[in-house]
Design a protein around this motif. Structure first.
Motif, PDB file in Angstrom:
ATOM      1  N   ARG A 109       0.836  -1.210   0.000  1.00 13.36           N
ATOM      2  CA  ARG A 109       0.000   0.000   0.000  1.00 13.36           C
ATOM      3  C   ARG A 109       0.866   1.253   0.000  1.00 13.36           C
ATOM      4  O   ARG A 109       0.564   2.229  -0.687  1.00 13.36           O
ATOM      5  CB  ARG A 109      -0.923   0.006   1.215  1.00 13.36           C
ATOM      6  CG  ARG A 109      -2.104  -0.926   1.105  1.00 13.36           C
ATOM      7  CD  ARG A 109      -3.197  -0.619   2.130  1.00 13.36           C
ATOM      8  NE  ARG A 109      -4.335  -1.478   1.886  1.00 13.36           N
ATOM      9  CZ  ARG A 109      -4.567  -2.628   2.510  1.00 13.36           C
ATOM     10  NH1 ARG A 109      -3.719  -3.033   3.458  1.00 13.36           N
ATOM     11  NH2 ARG A 109      -5.622  -3.357   2.219  1.00 13.36           N
ATOM     12  N   ALA A 110       1.947   1.220   0.762  1.00 16.05           N
ATOM     13  CA  ALA A 110       2.850   2.372   0.803  1.00 16.05           C
ATOM     14  C   ALA A 110       3.479   2.603  -0.564  1.00 16.05           C
ATOM     15  O   ALA A 110       3.620   3.748  -1.018  1.00 16.05           O
ATOM     16  CB  ALA A 110       3.924   2.147   1.869  1.00 16.05           C
ATOM     17  N   ARG A 111       3.850   1.530  -1.255  1.00 16.17           N
ATOM     18  CA  ARG A 111       4.445   1.671  -2.579  1.00 16.17           C
ATOM     19  C   ARG A 111       3.427   2.168  -3.597  1.00 16.17           C
ATOM     20  O   ARG A 111       3.755   2.972  -4.480  1.00 16.17           O
ATOM     21  CB  ARG A 111       5.041   0.329  -3.007  1.00 16.17           C
ATOM     22  CG  ARG A 111       6.397   0.069  -2.355  1.00 16.17           C
ATOM     23  CD  ARG A 111       6.731  -1.377  -2.185  1.00 16.17           C
ATOM     24  NE  ARG A 111       6.605  -2.164  -3.408  1.00 16.17           N
ATOM     25  CZ  ARG A 111       6.749  -3.495  -3.435  1.00 16.17           C
ATOM     26  NH1 ARG A 111       7.015  -4.145  -2.308  1.00 16.17           N
ATOM     27  NH2 ARG A 111       6.631  -4.159  -4.555  1.00 16.17           N
TER      28      ARG A 111
ATOM     29  N   ARG B 261       0.860   4.149  -2.925  1.00 12.93           N
ATOM     30  CA  ARG B 261       0.650   5.563  -2.649  1.00 12.93           C
ATOM     31  C   ARG B 261       1.815   6.402  -3.203  1.00 12.93           C
ATOM     32  O   ARG B 261       1.605   7.466  -3.806  1.00 12.93           O
ATOM     33  CB  ARG B 261       0.547   5.769  -1.129  1.00 12.93           C
ATOM     34  CG  ARG B 261       0.191   7.149  -0.666  1.00 12.93           C
ATOM     35  CD  ARG B 261      -1.255   7.470  -0.993  1.00 12.93           C
ATOM     36  NE  ARG B 261      -1.397   8.174  -2.254  1.00 12.93           N
ATOM     37  CZ  ARG B 261      -2.554   8.362  -2.869  1.00 12.93           C
ATOM     38  NH1 ARG B 261      -3.661   7.865  -2.339  1.00 12.93           N
ATOM     39  NH2 ARG B 261      -2.622   9.029  -3.996  1.00 12.93           N
ATOM     40  N   GLU B 262       3.025   5.889  -3.033  1.00 16.34           N
ATOM     41  CA  GLU B 262       4.200   6.593  -3.534  1.00 16.34           C
ATOM     42  C   GLU B 262       4.164   6.691  -5.054  1.00 16.34           C
ATOM     43  O   GLU B 262       4.503   7.735  -5.641  1.00 16.34           O
ATOM     44  CB  GLU B 262       5.459   5.847  -3.072  1.00 16.34           C
ATOM     45  CG  GLU B 262       6.756   6.516  -3.478  1.00 16.34           C
ATOM     46  CD  GLU B 262       7.958   5.726  -3.010  1.00 16.34           C
ATOM     47  OE1 GLU B 262       9.083   6.250  -3.116  1.00 16.34           O
ATOM     48  OE2 GLU B 262       7.792   4.578  -2.536  1.00 16.34           O
ATOM     49  N   LEU B 263       3.750   5.610  -5.693  1.00 18.26           N
ATOM     50  CA  LEU B 263       3.683   5.582  -7.153  1.00 18.26           C
ATOM     51  C   LEU B 263       2.643   6.566  -7.683  1.00 18.26           C
ATOM     52  O   LEU B 263       2.903   7.337  -8.617  1.00 18.26           O
ATOM     53  CB  LEU B 263       3.355   4.160  -7.614  1.00 18.26           C
ATOM     54  CG  LEU B 263       3.335   3.893  -9.117  1.00 18.26           C
ATOM     55  CD1 LEU B 263       4.716   4.153  -9.722  1.00 18.26           C
ATOM     56  CD2 LEU B 263       2.907   2.451  -9.392  1.00 18.26           C
TER      57      LEU B 263
ATOM     58  N   ASP C  46       1.425   9.197  -6.180  1.00 19.18           N
ATOM     59  CA  ASP C  46       1.861  10.570  -5.887  1.00 19.18           C
ATOM     60  C   ASP C  46       2.933  11.024  -6.874  1.00 19.18           C
ATOM     61  O   ASP C  46       2.953  12.185  -7.297  1.00 19.18           O
ATOM     62  CB  ASP C  46       2.394  10.665  -4.454  1.00 19.18           C
ATOM     63  CG  ASP C  46       1.289  10.547  -3.410  1.00 19.18           C
ATOM     64  OD1 ASP C  46       0.105  10.687  -3.785  1.00 19.18           O
ATOM     65  OD2 ASP C  46       1.618  10.304  -2.235  1.00 19.18           O
ATOM     66  N   PHE C  47       3.835  10.124  -7.229  1.00 22.30           N
ATOM     67  CA  PHE C  47       4.928  10.474  -8.134  1.00 22.30           C
ATOM     68  C   PHE C  47       4.398  10.963  -9.484  1.00 22.30           C
ATOM     69  O   PHE C  47       4.933  11.907 -10.065  1.00 22.30           O
ATOM     70  CB  PHE C  47       5.836   9.257  -8.333  1.00 22.30           C
ATOM     71  CG  PHE C  47       7.023   9.506  -9.220  1.00 22.30           C
ATOM     72  CD1 PHE C  47       8.106  10.233  -8.763  1.00 22.30           C
ATOM     73  CD2 PHE C  47       7.055   8.988 -10.512  1.00 22.30           C
ATOM     74  CE1 PHE C  47       9.209  10.459  -9.584  1.00 22.30           C
ATOM     75  CE2 PHE C  47       8.149   9.212 -11.339  1.00 22.30           C
ATOM     76  CZ  PHE C  47       9.225   9.951 -10.866  1.00 22.30           C
ATOM     77  N   TYR C  48       3.322  10.310  -9.954  1.00 18.46           N
ATOM     78  CA  TYR C  48       2.758  10.683 -11.247  1.00 18.46           C
ATOM     79  C   TYR C  48       1.562  11.640 -11.132  1.00 18.46           C
ATOM     80  O   TYR C  48       0.926  11.952 -12.134  1.00 18.46           O
ATOM     81  CB  TYR C  48       2.324   9.424 -12.013  1.00 18.46           C
ATOM     82  CG  TYR C  48       3.479   8.684 -12.636  1.00 18.46           C
ATOM     83  CD1 TYR C  48       3.990   9.065 -13.870  1.00 18.46           C
ATOM     84  CD2 TYR C  48       4.067   7.597 -11.993  1.00 18.46           C
ATOM     85  CE1 TYR C  48       5.048   8.385 -14.455  1.00 18.46           C
ATOM     86  CE2 TYR C  48       5.132   6.912 -12.567  1.00 18.46           C
ATOM     87  CZ  TYR C  48       5.613   7.309 -13.797  1.00 18.46           C
ATOM     88  OH  TYR C  48       6.664   6.630 -14.367  1.00 18.46           O
TER      89      TYR C  48
END
Length: 389
Positions: free
Chosen positions: A364-366, A368-370, A372-374
């Motif tokens: 889930r953390a990955r 969310r990071e993905l 947000d990055f895009y």
């Protein structure tokens, strides 16, 4: 050592260790008329194990068998001379080689698609993934003589490739022990792959109850008529939309091939919610993320080109889908379904339900990071699964 030499070393090591699964050569640029691909596998013959090299032409197959110790040299003679691409499958890793006409070479590695090497077979005992199939003629794919009708060679190869992949995926799952199962094909269209899956299971003595779901009533009636004429027991087509189709009984296998845009997400959500053992999806169209994509600063110079934005959106969409499947109890993979010469929409997502699901928290953390990055605010499958606020 060149990329080609390293590839041949991997091939030689896999053959010596019994880790070899199969090998494919593609991108033919030689002078042989009609030659398209070469496939290699290990077979047991009277004189001992051999590597069987099958040359696939437009209208025929030609096979020659070589001793295992001679196979790397035989294959090496074709790399860069006649074939541009090679894909080696082993139980320890998969390897892709490209030998360009300019002389440039590249080698990439990936996680193994197969955990177990197939038992060597004699050619005469080999059961094709798709044997004699009356439905192909009834659907207008083949002529009475068995060859592809004009304009249908690509469709025939797609059907053959699908049944080949289905065989590998079922063999690597708990479904290999089942003698009965249920399959649901969402967005079945004319039913090419629905009929193929039904024939595949029945040919192996598996009592498969197969249902094709299609929104267009004329196609439903057409497919049911063909199924009735061919006496296909437990094969039925029903009218329905993927997004709101009611699942009354758990499907063991769920297909959604070439469902457009977020319809693929609807299908994946249905499979997850129903607890399907095996989910196969070949996505088509990726409009949802494409419209939202805000290039990160580091990628701005790359993603200022429309075609690259489109491809980035496709890769990102299917990568997010695979990650969501992992978060919800599946082992997911993304791979090439069919050669790009047959269809541009050639990626398939496979998902096998895990006996012990992975911890979803770091995934889930990955995710969310993905996102947000895009700069992504929405993704349909993530919303359906409750992963977006």
């Amino acid at each position: 050592m060149s990329a080609r030499d390293r590839f041949l070393e991997k091939l030689r090591a896999a053959l010596d260790a019994g880790a070899f699964v199969k090998l494919t050569l593609s991108g033919y640029r030689g002078a042989e008329p009609g030659l398209r691909n070469l496939y290699a596998r290990v077979v047991d013959l009277r004189d001992g194990p051999r590597v069987s090299l099958l040359s696939r032409y437009s209208t025929r197959d030609v096979t020659r068998n070589v001793p295992i110790e001679e196979a790397p040299a035989a294959i090496g003679a074709l790399l860069g001379q006649e074939f541009e691409y090679a894909h080696l499958f082993t139980t320890t890793g998969d390897w892709r080689l490209r030998c360009e006409h300019t002389g440039a070479q590249s080698l990439t590695a990936s996680r193994p698609a197969f955990a177990v090497a197939p038992a060597p077979e004699h050619d005469r005992r080999k059961v094709k993934a798709l044997g004699p199939a009356p439905f192909l003629e009834a659907l207008g794919v083949t002529s009475p003589q068995g060859g592809a009708r004009p304009g249908m060679a690509g469709k025939l190869r797609q059907i053959e490739r699908f049944t080949e992949l289905l065989g590998h995926l079922v063999a690597d799952s708990p479904l290999r022990l089942r003698r009965e199962l249920r399959m649901l094909d969402l967005g079945a269209g004319k039913g090419y792959l629905t009929f193929a899956a039904h024939a595949f299971f029945r040919a192996r003595g598996i009592d498969a109850v197969v249902t094709g779901v299609e929104a267009r009533d004329d196609l439903v009636q057409f497919a049911n008529r063909i199924a009735g004429e061919l006496g296909c027991r437990d094969l039925e087509f029903v009218r329905g939309a993927i997004g709101d189709f009611p699942v009354n009984e758990k499907p063991d296998v769920l297909l959604a091939l070439h469902a457009c845009d977020t319809a693929t997400d609807d299908a994946l959500h249905l499979g997850i919610r129903a607890g399907a053992e095996l989910i196969l999806a070949a996505p088509c169209c990726h409009r949802e993320i494409r419209a939202q994509l805000a290039p990160p600063a580091v990628l701005r110079d790359v993603l200022r080109h429309g075609i690259l934005v489109e491809r980035e959106a496709e890769l990102l969409t299917d990568g997010v889908r695979a990650l969501l499947l992992e978060m919800h109890g599946y082992k997911a993979g993304v791979f090439e379904f069919i050669s790009p010469e047959h269809t541009g929409k050639n990626l398939m997502i496979s998902a096998q339900r895990r006996a012990q699901p992975a911890d979803p928290a770091p995934l889930r953390a990955r995710l969310r990071e993905l996102l947000d990055f895009y700069g992504l605010r929405q993704q349909h499958l993530a919303r359906l699964l409750g992963e977006l606020g």
